[in-house]
Motif scaffolding. Structure first.
Motif, PDB file in Angstrom:
ATOM      1  N   VAL A 120       0.869  -1.176   0.000  1.00  0.00           N
ATOM      2  CA  VAL A 120       0.000   0.000   0.000  1.00  0.00           C
ATOM      3  C   VAL A 120       0.907   1.227   0.000  1.00  0.00           C
ATOM      4  O   VAL A 120       1.615   1.482   0.974  1.00  0.00           O
ATOM      5  CB  VAL A 120      -0.938   0.014   1.229  1.00  0.00           C
ATOM      6  CG1 VAL A 120      -1.815   1.260   1.191  1.00  0.00           C
ATOM      7  CG2 VAL A 120      -1.788  -1.245   1.273  1.00  0.00           C
ATOM      8  N   TYR A 171       1.915   5.307  -0.132  1.00  0.00           N
ATOM      9  CA  TYR A 171       1.431   6.609   0.343  1.00  0.00           C
ATOM     10  C   TYR A 171       2.409   7.679  -0.129  1.00  0.00           C
ATOM     11  O   TYR A 171       3.590   7.420  -0.354  1.00  0.00           O
ATOM     12  CB  TYR A 171       1.244   6.634   1.858  1.00  0.00           C
ATOM     13  CG  TYR A 171       2.484   6.341   2.668  1.00  0.00           C
ATOM     14  CD1 TYR A 171       3.344   7.367   3.078  1.00  0.00           C
ATOM     15  CD2 TYR A 171       2.805   5.041   3.045  1.00  0.00           C
ATOM     16  CE1 TYR A 171       4.484   7.096   3.836  1.00  0.00           C
ATOM     17  CE2 TYR A 171       3.940   4.760   3.803  1.00  0.00           C
ATOM     18  CZ  TYR A 171       4.761   5.796   4.189  1.00  0.00           C
ATOM     19  OH  TYR A 171       5.894   5.531   4.924  1.00  0.00           O
ATOM     20  N   ASP A 219      -0.811  12.959   0.500  1.00  0.00           N
ATOM     21  CA  ASP A 219      -1.922  12.188   1.044  1.00  0.00           C
ATOM     22  C   ASP A 219      -2.248  12.643   2.459  1.00  0.00           C
ATOM     23  O   ASP A 219      -1.352  12.934   3.259  1.00  0.00           O
ATOM     24  CB  ASP A 219      -1.583  10.694   1.076  1.00  0.00           C
ATOM     25  CG  ASP A 219      -1.508  10.092  -0.314  1.00  0.00           C
ATOM     26  OD1 ASP A 219      -2.145  10.638  -1.230  1.00  0.00           O
ATOM     27  OD2 ASP A 219      -0.814   9.071  -0.466  1.00  0.00           O
ATOM     28  N   THR A 239      -6.914   9.597   3.830  1.00  0.00           N
ATOM     29  CA  THR A 239      -6.706   8.959   2.527  1.00  0.00           C
ATOM     30  C   THR A 239      -5.927   7.662   2.675  1.00  0.00           C
ATOM     31  O   THR A 239      -6.255   6.635   2.068  1.00  0.00           O
ATOM     32  CB  THR A 239      -5.962   9.913   1.585  1.00  0.00           C
ATOM     33  OG1 THR A 239      -6.738  11.100   1.400  1.00  0.00           O
ATOM     34  CG2 THR A 239      -5.724   9.254   0.229  1.00  0.00           C
ATOM     35  N   ARG A 250      -7.078   3.870   1.958  1.00  0.00           N
ATOM     36  CA  ARG A 250      -6.322   3.062   1.001  1.00  0.00           C
ATOM     37  C   ARG A 250      -5.989   1.698   1.602  1.00  0.00           C
ATOM     38  O   ARG A 250      -6.023   0.677   0.912  1.00  0.00           O
ATOM     39  CB  ARG A 250      -5.043   3.799   0.599  1.00  0.00           C
ATOM     40  CG  ARG A 250      -4.384   3.246  -0.659  1.00  0.00           C
ATOM     41  CD  ARG A 250      -3.283   4.167  -1.125  1.00  0.00           C
ATOM     42  NE  ARG A 250      -3.810   5.436  -1.578  1.00  0.00           N
ATOM     43  CZ  ARG A 250      -3.124   6.590  -1.568  1.00  0.00           C
ATOM     44  NH1 ARG A 250      -1.898   6.618  -1.110  1.00  0.00           N
ATOM     45  NH2 ARG A 250      -3.683   7.684  -2.020  1.00  0.00           N
ATOM     46  N   SER A 285      -7.621  -1.982   0.188  1.00  0.00           N
ATOM     47  CA  SER A 285      -6.694  -2.971  -0.351  1.00  0.00           C
ATOM     48  C   SER A 285      -7.189  -4.381  -0.008  1.00  0.00           C
ATOM     49  O   SER A 285      -8.166  -4.560   0.720  1.00  0.00           O
ATOM     50  CB  SER A 285      -5.290  -2.760   0.218  1.00  0.00           C
ATOM     51  OG  SER A 285      -5.237  -3.136   1.579  1.00  0.00           O
TER      52      SER A 285
END
Length: 623
Positions: free
Chosen positions: A388, A390, A394, A398, A402, A406
């Motif tokens: 994931v 970033y 961000d 957010t 996210r 996922s």
């Protein structure tokens, strides 16, 4: 030169042929209601004539016929149609089984409104709302406790009902495995007998009918295909595996699994390798038990675990009427007693795994603040790990979204103190434990210095459950040991609170560390949990959970019902077509018997005439 007795021979063959036809027609009539029987027909041919071109012959015009002969007795069977029926039977029984059990699953959720889990949870939130208006009232506290008990009992009952369906399915699987093994043995035995009969030059019609019937019954249990490249080797395949080859029948058996609540997995008896079936009754039962029911129970456990965790989080930080604090409202049982979650997973006497359900960060975050950091988080998923990313622009919210969007089996949210919290979900794969965080890693600093989850970044500072004392890699925030299996089965109100309702915490401490009698802030925060987005598999409310659960069960039940109706119509047409080809029509057989009887009578009359001619020739000439 033809014999003087040739006429007798012709008559005799005619009698025998017509007699065979009459017996076959009678055999058809007697088996008109026999399951799997295909009507039989006698194939007649003319007997070889006396004179052939390759032999010496008398100078007579043409070949001299010698009457009739029975060439064979065959089944009236459309093999292509039989293949379609075998294939369709597999799908028909699959949807029939799913329809049956989804009716049971729907009944679990379609409880009367006044005793359903959803209604009891609504009443539980209402009790907290009432307490927020009257925080000094013992009666309001008593209502919270009683409704908490009622709610926990209804959750446990729903879990019990789902588990009972799972147990029933497991019993059906064991019974179906015995049926499969029995059918394969019978098919193999029939193969052996059919080969022997064919070796003598006969058609074993009844034996082949019996074998076809067993194959069709087997197709109702598992998905099968029939292969017969060699006339002497009849083979049955299932999911790429040979289950019957000639007179050899492979068997399947069940082997218990710790990771699947003791339910057995299917293996081949000879190789001990996993036996997989994706159709028929057995395939549907395995899918229902290991996917559908498992998913329903996991979803209920997820809701229960997070519900209790969120309620306890608020209640621990609040203060009761008697100034008691730090109490959990609902009791949660840890999977292991070790405070670090250490567990001996492989059973060798050495703790080798860390079972941790929740990890909290040490730093307070702002949801709309840009993090100003770059990196990649690595989190455990159903198969391996997922990344994931970033970025500097961000926001915290957010990044949290996210993570939740996922495929990771780790979800995130900000708690009441705005600390980042990571929680494990139920595991998709059986080999992975439920509600256990298996891996957390960050190449940057979001999970390390920024949120205070990990002590540092990089692989060397990653949290990995495949070792004892894995919590040593955490930055020092709060964490919780994974719960005992099936939290929905044992959720209950804390007995300390049951014994004294003054322990129900409705307010927070003032500057002196005490709670004001009129302080209902904690009760307000507790009631607000109902409509707050929380981690229940994904970020959603409790109301969303109940709506999705009922809708999912209803739609799957509707799908099974519709597919079964469609398949029943298709199979009905195919079976009607088969009956029109292979089935016994009694009126038609009776008409044939009358026809064959007339033929028999005429053949007998012909023999009588021949007898009279011979009598005249032998006894009356020359006198």
């Amino acid at each position: 030169m033809a014999s003087s007795f040739a006429g007798i021979e012709i008559g005799k063959r005619s009698l025998m042929a017509h007699n065979t036809q009459i017996q076959t027609a009678g055999h058809n009539i007697s088996n008109a209601n026999t399951e799997g029987y295909s009507r039989q027909r006698v194939n007649i041919k003319s007997f070889d004539p006396i004179y052939r071109p390759d032999l010496e012959r008398a100078m007579v015009p043409g070949q001299i016929g010698q009457g009739t002969d029975v060439e064979s007795i065959t089944r009236i069977k459309d093999e292509l149609l039989e293949g379609r029926i075998v294939e369709g039977t597999n799908a028909e029984t699959y949807w029939e089984t799913r329809d049956k059990y989804y009716s049971m699953i729907e009944s679990v959720y379609n409880e009367p409104n006044d005793i359903s889990v959803r209604t009891n949870m609504d009443q539980y939130w209402s009790a907290w709302q009432e307490l927020s208006a009257y925080p000094e009232s013992d009666a309001a506290r008593q209502a919270v406790v009683i409704r908490g008990q009622t709610l926990s009992n209804s959750i446990a009952q729903q879990h019990k009902s789902l588990r009972a369906i799972g147990d029933q399915i497991n019993g059906d699987i064991e019974a179906t495995v015995k049926q499969v093994n029995d059918y394969t043995k019978q098919i193999a035995a029939l193969n052996n007998e059919i080969v022997r009969v064919r070796g003598l030059g006969d058609n074993p019609n009844d034996l082949m009918d019996r074998r076809d019937l067993l194959v069709e019954k087997l197709a109702g249990l598992i998905n099968v295909t029939v292969v017969q490249r060699d006339p002497d080797e009849f083979m049955v395949h299932t999911d790429g595996q040979v289950i019957v080859q000639g007179d050899l029948a492979r068997q399947i058996e069940t082997v218990g699994q710790i990771d699947n609540n003791g339910y057995g997995k299917l293996v081949w008896t000879d190789t001990k390798l996993d036996a997989e079936f994706h159709g028929g009754t057995l395939g549907a039962l395995i899918e229902l038990r290991d996917k559908d029911i498992r998913n329903e129970i996991q979803t209920l456990n997820t809701m229960t675990l997070n519900f209790a965790d969120l309620v306890n989080e608020v209640h621990r930080n609040a203060i009761g009427k008697n100034n008691t604090t730090g109490l959990d409202f609902f009791v949660q049982h840890d999977f292991v007693e070790n405070v670090n979650g250490n567990y001996d997973r492989d059973g060798d006497g050495v703790e080798d795994t860390s079972y941790i359900f929740r990890i909290s960060g040490t730093n307070s975050l702002k949801a709309q603040e840009q993090v100003g950091l770059e990196g990649v988080m690595t989190l455990s998923s159903a198969k391996g790990n997922v990344n994931v990313e970033y970025h500097a622009t961000d926001t915290v919210e957010t990044i949290v979204n996210r993570i939740n969007d996922s495929n990771a089996e780790v979800k995130a949210y900000l708690d009441r103190n705005n600390h980042l919290v990571l929680k494990a979900t139920a595991a998709q794969e059986m080999e992975n434990p439920d509600f256990v965080i298996r891996h957390v890693e960050d190449s940057g600093m979001f999970l390390a210095g920024y949120s205070g989850i990990l002590q540092g970044s990089g692989e060397e500072n990653a949290y990995d459950f495949a070792k004892s004392d894995a919590v040593a890699s955490l930055a020092g925030g709060d964490y919780a040991v994974a719960p005992l299996l099936d939290p929905a089965a044992y959720i209950e109100v804390n007995r300390i609170i049951l014994n004294d309702v003054a322990n129900v915490a409705a307010g927070f401490a003032n500057t002196q560390g005490f709670v004001e009698p009129s302080d209902g802030r904690a009760a307000v925060e507790m009631a607000a949990v109902r409509n707050t987005k929380v981690m229940i598999g994904a970020e959603r409310t409790f109301d969303d959970y109940f709506a999705e659960t009922v809708t999912r069960a209803g739609l799957k039940g509707e799908q099974a019902q519709n597919q079964l109706a469609t398949q029943n119509k298709i199979m009905g047409d195919l079976r009607d077509l088969r009956d029109s080809i292979s089935g016994v029509n009694i009126d038609e057989e009776l008409a044939d018997i009358i026809k064959f009887q007339h033929g028999y009578n005429v053949a007998a009359k012909f023999i009588t005439v021949q007898d009279e001619l011979l009598d005249t020739l032998i006894n009356r000439l020359g006198v």
